[in-house]
Motif scaffolding. Structure first.
Motif, PDB file in Angstrom:
ATOM      1  N   HIS A  53       0.476  12.733   4.057  1.00 10.68           N
ATOM      2  CA  HIS A  53       0.371  11.536   4.878  1.00 10.68           C
ATOM      3  C   HIS A  53       1.707  10.795   4.965  1.00 10.68           C
ATOM      4  N   TYR A  54       2.419  10.692   3.829  1.00 13.28           N
ATOM      5  CA  TYR A  54       3.694   9.976   3.833  1.00 13.28           C
ATOM      6  C   TYR A  54       4.707  10.671   4.745  1.00 13.28           C
ATOM      7  N   SER A 103       4.105  12.514   7.284  1.00 12.48           N
ATOM      8  CA  SER A 103       3.700  12.301   8.685  1.00 12.48           C
ATOM      9  C   SER A 103       4.097  10.901   9.145  1.00 12.48           C
ATOM     10  N   MET A 104       3.862   9.915   8.287  1.00  7.07           N
ATOM     11  CA  MET A 104       4.239   8.535   8.645  1.00  7.07           C
ATOM     12  C   MET A 104       5.733   8.457   8.932  1.00  7.07           C
ATOM     13  N   LEU A 105       6.521   9.090   8.070  1.00  8.66           N
ATOM     14  CA  LEU A 105       7.973   8.999   8.228  1.00  8.66           C
ATOM     15  C   LEU A 105       8.441   9.721   9.494  1.00  8.66           C
ATOM     16  N   LYS A 106       7.833  10.867   9.788  1.00 12.02           N
ATOM     17  CA  LYS A 106       8.218  11.576  11.019  1.00 12.02           C
ATOM     18  C   LYS A 106       7.841  10.750  12.247  1.00 12.02           C
ATOM     19  N   ASP A 107       6.679  10.121  12.208  1.00 13.71           N
ATOM     20  CA  ASP A 107       6.269   9.261  13.334  1.00 13.71           C
ATOM     21  C   ASP A 107       7.263   8.116  13.506  1.00 13.71           C
ATOM     22  N   LEU A 108       7.690   7.551  12.388  1.00 11.93           N
ATOM     23  CA  LEU A 108       8.634   6.433  12.451  1.00 11.93           C
ATOM     24  C   LEU A 108       9.994   6.906  12.977  1.00 11.93           C
ATOM     25  N   ALA A 109      10.408   8.103  12.558  1.00  7.70           N
ATOM     26  CA  ALA A 109      11.665   8.668  13.062  1.00  7.70           C
ATOM     27  C   ALA A 109      11.564   8.901  14.570  1.00  7.70           C
ATOM     28  N   ARG A 110      10.407   9.370  15.012  1.00  7.84           N
ATOM     29  CA  ARG A 110      10.193   9.601  16.451  1.00  7.84           C
ATOM     30  C   ARG A 110      10.320   8.280  17.208  1.00  7.84           C
ATOM     31  N   GLN A 111       9.670   7.266  16.675  1.00  8.24           N
ATOM     32  CA  GLN A 111       9.708   5.937  17.304  1.00  8.24           C
ATOM     33  C   GLN A 111      11.153   5.414  17.336  1.00  8.24           C
ATOM     34  N   ASP A 138       0.809  -1.222   0.000  1.00  8.38           N
ATOM     35  CA  ASP A 138       0.000   0.000   0.000  1.00  8.38           C
ATOM     36  C   ASP A 138       0.841   1.271   0.000  1.00  8.38           C
ATOM     37  N   CYS A 139       1.977   1.236   0.724  1.00  7.61           N
ATOM     38  CA  CYS A 139       2.717   2.493   0.887  1.00  7.61           C
ATOM     39  C   CYS A 139       3.925   2.601  -0.044  1.00  7.61           C
ATOM     40  N   TYR A 140       4.267   1.520  -0.757  1.00  9.00           N
ATOM     41  CA  TYR A 140       5.395   1.543  -1.697  1.00  9.00           C
ATOM     42  C   TYR A 140       6.718   1.871  -0.993  1.00  9.00           C
ATOM     43  N   MET A 141       6.802   1.451   0.258  1.00 11.61           N
ATOM     44  CA  MET A 141       8.043   1.625   1.018  1.00 11.61           C
ATOM     45  C   MET A 141       8.290   0.358   1.824  1.00 11.61           C
ATOM     46  N   ILE A 142       9.557   0.050   2.065  1.00 11.38           N
ATOM     47  CA  ILE A 142       9.950  -1.059   2.929  1.00 11.38           C
ATOM     48  C   ILE A 142      10.711  -0.489   4.120  1.00 11.38           C
TER      49      ILE A 142
END
Ligand code: SF4
Ligand code: SF4
Length: 135
Positions: free
Chosen positions: A102-103, A105-113, A74-78
């Motif tokens: 949206h992408y 935001s997803m990446l910033k959330d993942l960086a935060r995690q 769905d997101c075309y990213m691994i």
């Protein structure tokens, strides 16, 4: 696509990790399909696939903290981990979309995690390599 619960996650039709990474054992450059890959189906040489392929599982398969928005189909990213580094490989077909909305935001959330776990997030998109920050 239907919602997929963590317990039932599987590669299904995804073959993105047979295309996006470079794989030394196969002399395969990044962002081209492996010669053994049947896109949307799987590996022609599954029983004889190299160790790198045997060991690889993306984080979407193994980490319940990644929600279903991270399904590579769905997101075309691994996403995957290499020690403290969490790596994101972006399918070139996504263009620059990963930088927006949206992408982003997803990446910033993942960086935060990742940083909360003492790590950091590195993104590869075509020729671009970038550390993603949570802010
Ligand atoms: S990217 Fe993840 S879901 Fe897709 S084929 Fe590879 S391991 Fe499976
Ligand atoms: S050998 Fe098989 S599992 Fe490994 S990259 Fe090629 S198609 Fe994918």
């Amino acid at each position: 696509m239907p919602e997929v619960s963590f317990q039932t996650r599987s590669c299904a039709r995804c073959t993105l990790c047979c295309r996006l990474p470079d794989i030394d054992e196969l002399d395969k450059p990044a962002n081209v399909n492996c010669v053994h890959c049947v896109e949307g189906f799987g590996c022609r040489t599954y029983e004889k696939r190299p160790q790198t392929c045997r060991q690889f599982q993306c984080d979407w398969l193994t980490d319940p903290a990644l929600d279903d928005a991270w399904n590579p189909l769905d997101c075309y990213m691994i996403v995957y981990r290499q020690g403290a580094q969490r790596t994101v490989l972006v399918d070139p077909s996504l263009g620059k979309a990963w930088q927006q909305g949206h992408y982003a935001s997803m990446l910033k959330d993942l960086a935060r995690q990742s940083e909360a776990e003492g790590g950091y997030l590195i993104l590869f998109a075509g020729d671009e390599v970038r550390r993603i920050r949570p802010i």
